[in-house]
Scaffold this motif. Structure first.
Motif, PDB file in Angstrom:
ATOM      1  N   ASP A 162       0.969  -1.220   0.101  1.00 15.75           N
ATOM      2  CA  ASP A 162       0.204  -0.157  -0.002  1.00 15.75           C
ATOM      3  C   ASP A 162       0.751   1.171   0.048  1.00 15.75           C
ATOM      4  N   ALA A 163       1.938   1.442   0.746  1.00 14.42           N
ATOM      5  CA  ALA A 163       2.814   2.486   0.936  1.00 14.42           C
ATOM      6  C   ALA A 163       3.623   2.571  -0.278  1.00 14.42           C
ATOM      7  N   LEU A 164       3.979   1.587  -1.038  1.00 12.58           N
ATOM      8  CA  LEU A 164       4.896   1.571  -2.269  1.00 12.58           C
ATOM      9  C   LEU A 164       3.625   2.144  -3.317  1.00 12.58           C
ATOM     10  N   ALA A 165       2.477   1.807  -3.454  1.00 13.04           N
ATOM     11  CA  ALA A 165       1.680   2.359  -4.402  1.00 13.04           C
ATOM     12  C   ALA A 165       1.250   3.505  -4.144  1.00 13.04           C
ATOM     13  N   ASP A 166       1.012   4.053  -3.062  1.00 11.73           N
ATOM     14  CA  ASP A 166       0.659   5.508  -2.641  1.00 11.73           C
ATOM     15  C   ASP A 166       1.662   6.020  -1.792  1.00 11.73           C
ATOM     16  N   PRO A 167       2.189   7.133  -2.643  1.00 10.96           N
ATOM     17  CA  PRO A 167       3.311   7.864  -1.674  1.00 10.96           C
ATOM     18  C   PRO A 167       2.674   8.813  -0.395  1.00 10.96           C
ATOM     19  N   ALA A 168       1.562   8.988  -0.613  1.00 12.63           N
ATOM     20  CA  ALA A 168       1.049   9.644   0.653  1.00 12.63           C
ATOM     21  C   ALA A 168       1.054   8.947   1.834  1.00 12.63           C
ATOM     22  N   ILE A 169       1.065   7.643   1.996  1.00  8.88           N
ATOM     23  CA  ILE A 169       0.931   6.803   3.005  1.00  8.88           C
ATOM     24  C   ILE A 169       2.427   6.837   3.548  1.00  8.88           C
ATOM     25  N   ASP A 170       2.440   7.108   5.038  1.00 10.80           N
ATOM     26  CA  ASP A 170       3.584   7.203   5.655  1.00 10.80           C
ATOM     27  C   ASP A 170       3.963   5.639   6.267  1.00 10.80           C
ATOM     28  N   LEU A 171       4.923   4.973   5.566  1.00 10.28           N
ATOM     29  CA  LEU A 171       5.105   3.654   5.923  1.00 10.28           C
ATOM     30  C   LEU A 171       5.304   3.353   7.439  1.00 10.28           C
ATOM     31  N   GLU A 172       5.949   4.196   8.193  1.00  8.93           N
ATOM     32  CA  GLU A 172       6.173   3.974   9.623  1.00  8.93           C
ATOM     33  C   GLU A 172       4.944   3.790  10.464  1.00  8.93           C
ATOM     34  N   SER A 173       3.935   4.383   9.862  1.00  8.92           N
ATOM     35  CA  SER A 173       2.533   4.322  10.689  1.00  8.92           C
ATOM     36  C   SER A 173       1.803   3.100  10.233  1.00  8.92           C
ATOM     37  N   ALA A 191      -2.756  -7.201  -1.995  1.00 10.90           N
ATOM     38  CA  ALA A 191      -2.409  -8.208  -3.163  1.00 10.90           C
ATOM     39  C   ALA A 191      -2.503  -7.238  -4.292  1.00 10.90           C
ATOM     40  N   THR A 192      -1.391  -7.399  -5.107  1.00  8.05           N
ATOM     41  CA  THR A 192      -1.652  -6.572  -6.644  1.00  8.05           C
ATOM     42  C   THR A 192      -0.853  -7.565  -7.325  1.00  8.05           C
ATOM     43  N   ARG A 193      -1.345  -7.295  -8.728  1.00  8.91           N
ATOM     44  CA  ARG A 193      -0.469  -7.923  -9.895  1.00  8.91           C
ATOM     45  C   ARG A 193       0.651  -7.335 -10.155  1.00  8.91           C
ATOM     46  N   ASP A 194       1.079  -6.165  -9.936  1.00  3.14           N
ATOM     47  CA  ASP A 194       2.236  -5.485 -10.010  1.00  3.14           C
ATOM     48  C   ASP A 194       3.387  -5.391  -9.096  1.00  3.14           C
ATOM     49  N   ASP A 195       3.192  -6.337  -8.170  1.00  2.00           N
ATOM     50  CA  ASP A 195       4.221  -6.042  -6.949  1.00  2.00           C
ATOM     51  C   ASP A 195       5.780  -6.154  -7.351  1.00  2.00           C
ATOM     52  N   THR A 196       5.990  -7.091  -8.477  1.00  2.00           N
ATOM     53  CA  THR A 196       7.509  -7.119  -8.737  1.00  2.00           C
ATOM     54  C   THR A 196       7.938  -5.530  -9.354  1.00  2.00           C
ATOM     55  N   GLU A 197       6.897  -5.099 -10.097  1.00  2.00           N
ATOM     56  CA  GLU A 197       7.081  -3.811 -10.826  1.00  2.00           C
ATOM     57  C   GLU A 197       7.302  -2.514  -9.616  1.00  2.00           C
ATOM     58  N   LEU A 198       6.457  -2.684  -8.845  1.00  3.88           N
ATOM     59  CA  LEU A 198       6.606  -1.715  -7.659  1.00  3.88           C
ATOM     60  C   LEU A 198       7.992  -2.060  -6.928  1.00  3.88           C
ATOM     61  N   LEU A 199       8.229  -3.023  -6.702  1.00  2.00           N
ATOM     62  CA  LEU A 199       9.443  -3.355  -6.001  1.00  2.00           C
ATOM     63  C   LEU A 199      10.627  -2.831  -6.749  1.00  2.00           C
ATOM     64  N   ALA A 200      10.751  -2.904  -8.025  1.00  2.00           N
ATOM     65  CA  ALA A 200      11.725  -2.505  -8.951  1.00  2.00           C
ATOM     66  C   ALA A 200      11.900  -1.010  -9.169  1.00  2.00           C
ATOM     67  N   SER A 201      11.198  -0.155  -8.558  1.00  2.00           N
ATOM     68  CA  SER A 201      10.944   1.207  -8.679  1.00  2.00           C
ATOM     69  C   SER A 201      12.247   1.993  -7.922  1.00  2.00           C
ATOM     70  N   ALA A 202      12.518   3.152  -8.347  1.00  2.00           N
ATOM     71  CA  ALA A 202      13.463   3.711  -7.856  1.00  2.00           C
ATOM     72  C   ALA A 202      13.068   4.275  -6.344  1.00  2.00           C
ATOM     73  N   ARG A 203      11.664   4.499  -6.161  1.00  2.00           N
ATOM     74  CA  ARG A 203      11.179   5.079  -5.100  1.00  2.00           C
ATOM     75  C   ARG A 203      11.160   3.764  -3.951  1.00  2.00           C
ATOM     76  N   THR A 204      10.964   2.817  -4.514  1.00  2.00           N
ATOM     77  CA  THR A 204      10.946   1.483  -3.426  1.00  2.00           C
ATOM     78  C   THR A 204      12.555   1.431  -2.863  1.00  2.00           C
ATOM     79  N   ARG A 205      13.589   1.701  -3.579  1.00  2.00           N
ATOM     80  CA  ARG A 205      14.811   1.392  -2.879  1.00  2.00           C
ATOM     81  C   ARG A 205      14.762   2.610  -1.855  1.00  2.00           C
ATOM     82  N   ASP A 206      14.365   3.592  -2.229  1.00  2.00           N
ATOM     83  CA  ASP A 206      14.407   4.799  -1.153  1.00  2.00           C
ATOM     84  C   ASP A 206      13.692   4.315   0.058  1.00  2.00           C
ATOM     85  N   VAL A 207      12.603   4.004  -0.080  1.00  2.00           N
ATOM     86  CA  VAL A 207      11.637   3.578   0.958  1.00  2.00           C
ATOM     87  C   VAL A 207      12.429   2.406   1.708  1.00  2.00           C
ATOM     88  N   LEU A 208      12.684   1.416   1.334  1.00  2.00           N
ATOM     89  CA  LEU A 208      13.401   0.278   1.887  1.00  2.00           C
ATOM     90  C   LEU A 208      14.639   0.659   2.682  1.00  2.00           C
TER      91      LEU A 208
END
Length: 294
Positions: A162-173, A191-208
């Motif tokens: 949810d946090a990866l799909a919506d930048p407005a969500i605070d992951l820590e919360s 659950a989402t069909r594009d989980d791998t694509e979300l994980l491969a994004s530049a934003r995900t690297r920063d979030v993790l």
């Protein structure tokens, strides 16, 4: 000629025989369960996580064969003490003083389903939570079949996807604090069909990366999908500093292990944990020294 798994068990740091969830703590002669000699961290300790707090049923965990903060210092608990030590050394720099890049982010994976990866990930998290100098964040990263919340008896909710799909969500919360001191859980989320694509994004690297950087004492454990069953594990391997590959004795084949390791080449520091093996010639009698051997 010995198989690849047998050679790995001789070469890699993790040469341990893990028991599967049918285990339960050894009872005393009067039928009661022995308690650990080491006391759990003080409940006055204030966790670094900011999300809601939920209760973990330790009796249920114990019945399922998991180690618990108030459980006996027996075979399983001692084996995971050995397993976690090398991971912590890699994360902190150890004797060499050279801290492994992203070493505080650990991916727990297996080649195929039903090889014990979630059992090992939860036990690793519980064992690490007993450390005095670490905060442990257990992330359910098996997005197709998440099991961390159900295993620990926690209520579901929004999570990493949810946090990866919506930048407005605070992951820590979204992080769930537990009443096991120093242990918190981040759900997988929707659950989402594009989980791998979300994980491969530049934003995900920063979030993790931010998950680990929020606290210098935080260890982040990702329980991922099996490498040969779903693609997210190969992408997550690019974002962690260590991979612990669970190899199920008498089940994981040499070809499966080779294929799985090739998919996880994004992380160069991979260790194998041999699960479900029995070493009949071993002289290890963990737990007996504490007065309640298993």
């Amino acid at each position: 000629m010995p198989s690849l798994i047998e050679r790995a068990a001789e070469v890699y740091d993790f040469r341990t025989a893990m028991r599967m969830p049918e285990l339960s703590p050894a009872p005393r002669p009067d039928g009661s369960l022995a308690k650990a000699e080491v006391q759990p961290p003080s409940q006055d300790w204030t966790p670094a996580f900011s999300g809601e707090r939920q209760h973990i049923d330790l009796d249920r965990l114990r019945e399922m064969g998991f180690i618990t903060p108030d459980g006996p210092a027996g075979t399983l608990a001692e084996e995971f003490r050995i397993v976690k030590r090398q991971l912590l050394l890699n994360a902190s720099g150890g004797a060499s003083g050279e801290r492994l890049e992203k070493g505080r982010m650990i991916l727990v994976c297996s080649a195929q389903p039903d090889e014990g990866k979630t059992f090992c990930a939860v036990n690793l998290a519980l064992s690490l939570a007993a450390e005095r100098d670490t905060d442990v964040l257990l992330v359910d990263a098996d997005f197709a079949k998440p099991e961390i919340l159900s295993t620990l008896g926690l209520e579901g909710g929004a999570g990493l996807m949810d946090a990866l799909a919506d930048p407005a969500i605070d992951l820590e919360s979204l992080i769930i604090r537990t009443d096991i001191a120093k242990l918190a859980v981040l759900p997988a989320g929707r659950a989402t069909r594009d989980d791998t694509e979300l994980l491969a994004s530049a934003r995900t690297r920063d979030v993790l990366k931010d998950l680990a950087d929020r606290s210098p004492d935080r260890i982040v454990i990702f329980d991922s999908a099996p490498a040969l069953a779903a693609s997210p594990a190969s992408v997550l391997a690019l974002n962690v500093g260590q991979v612990m590959m669970v190899v199920r004795a008498d089940r994981t084949t040499e070809s499966e292990l080779r294929d799985a390791l090739s998919l996880l080449e994004g992380c160069r520091n991979v260790s194998l944990l041999l699960n479900g093996a029995s070493y009949f010639g071993s002289k290890r009698k963990f737990g007996s020294y504490y007065g309640h051997g298993e």
